[in-house]
Design a protein around this motif. Structure first.
Motif, PDB file in Angstrom:
ATOM      1  N   ASP A  91       0.701  -1.480  -0.410  1.00  0.00           N
ATOM      2  CA  ASP A  91      -0.041  -0.242   0.126  1.00  0.00           C
ATOM      3  C   ASP A  91       0.634   1.490  -0.100  1.00  0.00           C
ATOM      4  O   ASP A  91       0.554   2.001  -0.836  1.00  0.00           O
ATOM      5  N   ALA A 122       2.040   1.731  -3.021  1.00  0.00           N
ATOM      6  CA  ALA A 122       1.017   2.437  -4.168  1.00  0.00           C
ATOM      7  C   ALA A 122       1.362   4.182  -4.438  1.00  0.00           C
ATOM      8  O   ALA A 122       1.193   4.755  -5.542  1.00  0.00           O
ATOM      9  N   GLU A 123       1.115   3.840  -3.256  1.00  0.00           N
ATOM     10  CA  GLU A 123       0.897   5.485  -2.490  1.00  0.00           C
ATOM     11  C   GLU A 123       1.974   6.183  -3.023  1.00  0.00           C
ATOM     12  O   GLU A 123       1.595   6.833  -3.785  1.00  0.00           O
ATOM     13  N   ARG A 124       3.062   5.979  -3.134  1.00  0.00           N
ATOM     14  CA  ARG A 124       4.039   7.275  -3.021  1.00  0.00           C
ATOM     15  C   ARG A 124       4.678   7.030  -4.800  1.00  0.00           C
ATOM     16  O   ARG A 124       4.499   7.812  -5.582  1.00  0.00           O
ATOM     17  N   ARG A 125       3.458   5.403  -5.083  1.00  0.00           N
ATOM     18  CA  ARG A 125       3.838   5.751  -7.046  1.00  0.00           C
ATOM     19  C   ARG A 125       2.962   7.008  -8.157  1.00  0.00           C
ATOM     20  O   ARG A 125       2.637   6.759  -8.544  1.00  0.00           O
ATOM     21  N   ARG A 126       1.146   6.899  -7.368  1.00  0.00           N
ATOM     22  CA  ARG A 126       0.327   7.540  -7.173  1.00  0.00           C
ATOM     23  C   ARG A 126       0.683   8.890  -7.287  1.00  0.00           C
ATOM     24  O   ARG A 126       0.562   9.821  -7.481  1.00  0.00           O
ATOM     25  N   ARG A 127       1.684   9.758  -5.548  1.00  0.00           N
ATOM     26  CA  ARG A 127       2.463  10.851  -5.033  1.00  0.00           C
ATOM     27  C   ARG A 127       3.214  11.193  -6.897  1.00  0.00           C
ATOM     28  O   ARG A 127       3.675  11.986  -7.115  1.00  0.00           O
ATOM     29  N   SER A 143       3.707  10.444  -9.594  1.00  0.00           N
ATOM     30  CA  SER A 143       2.760  10.437 -10.783  1.00  0.00           C
ATOM     31  C   SER A 143       2.029  11.615 -11.120  1.00  0.00           C
ATOM     32  O   SER A 143       2.067  12.101 -12.051  1.00  0.00           O
ATOM     33  N   SER A 144       1.817  11.849  -9.788  1.00  0.00           N
ATOM     34  CA  SER A 144       0.229  13.555 -10.038  1.00  0.00           C
ATOM     35  C   SER A 144       1.355  14.687 -11.021  1.00  0.00           C
ATOM     36  O   SER A 144       2.243  14.899 -10.333  1.00  0.00           O
TER      37      SER A 144
END
Length: 133
Positions: A122, A125-130, A132-133
């Motif tokens: 988790d 995944a959160e690090r990747r979301r941040r 890529s934003s």
């Protein structure tokens, strides 16, 4: 007010531990919660020192005084973790986690390992979301 508890005596730290665990407590409550506790008057004196140092505040409730920490529990927790990491693990979170898990892994159950693995996934995944934003 002090921002951390780095310079507390052993007894002062024990008192702070009780206050963080309970949220607030009277001197008698603190005394009852400390192993091999000092006298009631010594606990009162230590609480007074903690008030003077800015670590503890109090309010009167009937005939007794209730003491509580001034530093938020989450902030105190972060400070304690930082001291622990710096002191024993050269600041490495990874080394601390491995130490907690035990080098051989026998001290932790499969269910706990699965839960830790899920939390790590988790976090990734959160690090990747941040990023890529």
């Amino acid at each position: 007010m002090r921002s951390d508890h780095a310079h507390l005596s052993r007894r002062e730290r024990q008192i702070m531990d009780v206050l963080y665990a309970r949220g607030e407590a009277s001197a008698a409550d603190v005394q009852a919660s400390i192993p091999d506790a000092p006298s009631y008057s010594a606990v009162r004196a230590l609480l007074g020192k903690l008030v003077d140092k800015g670590h503890v505040t109090f309010q009167q409730s009937g005939q007794r005084y209730l003491y509580r920490p001034t530093l938020a529990r989450a902030t105190a927790q972060r400070n304690a973790w930082r001291r622990l990491l710096d002191t024993f693990f050269s600041g490495s979170v990874g080394d601390a986690v491995v130490s907690l898990l035990g080098r051989d892994g026998h001290s932790i159950s499969e269910a706990e390992l699965d839960a830790i693995e899920k939390k790590l996934l988790d976090l990734k995944a959160e690090r990747r979301r941040r990023s890529s934003s």
